[in-house]
Design a protein around this motif. Sequence first.
Motif, short mmCIF file in Angstrom:
data_model
loop_
_atom_site.label_atom_id
_atom_site.label_comp_id
_atom_site.label_asym_id
_atom_site.label_seq_id
_atom_site.Cartn_x
_atom_site.Cartn_y
_atom_site.Cartn_z
N GLU A 110 84.06 33.84 70.82
CA GLU A 110 83.35 34.33 71.43
C GLU A 110 81.47 34.02 71.37
OE1 GLU A 110 84.14 36.42 67.66
OE2 GLU A 110 85.07 37.57 68.23
N ASN B 189 78.15 34.63 74.32
CA ASN B 189 77.04 34.13 73.57
C ASN B 189 76.28 33.05 74.24
OD1 ASN B 189 78.13 37.42 73.07
ND2 ASN B 189 78.66 36.32 70.89
N ASP C 91 72.58 32.93 74.86
CA ASP C 91 71.70 34.79 75.08
C ASP C 91 70.83 35.02 74.12
OD1 ASP C 91 71.35 37.41 75.12
OD2 ASP C 91 73.12 38.37 74.42
N PHE D 15 70.78 36.32 70.52
CA PHE D 15 70.76 35.07 69.19
C PHE D 15 69.89 34.36 68.98
CE2 PHE D 15 75.24 36.97 71.18
CZ PHE D 15 75.34 37.88 69.31
#
Length: 70
Positions: free
Chosen positions: A30, A34, A37, A40
């Motif tokens: 995970e 991510n 990104d 985030f």
Amino acid sequence: MNILQRIFTNYYEEIKYTLHPRASEIENIEKMINCGDSSFGGAMYGCPHCGNLKFIPFRCHSRFCPSCGN
């Protein structure tokens, strides 16, 4: 998004429910998916001379990630 992020995103459900990886492996997958990104968070930098702004998204810093790993 690099090629490994695309592969793991496309096959995430299959990996999770057929291979039954440990919780730490899921956490690293995970993080890698991510990584980079902008949703985030990130940091905004500004040049004091010309005033140009640049947004740099946060990275995952996981050894599993091809962008962050050593």
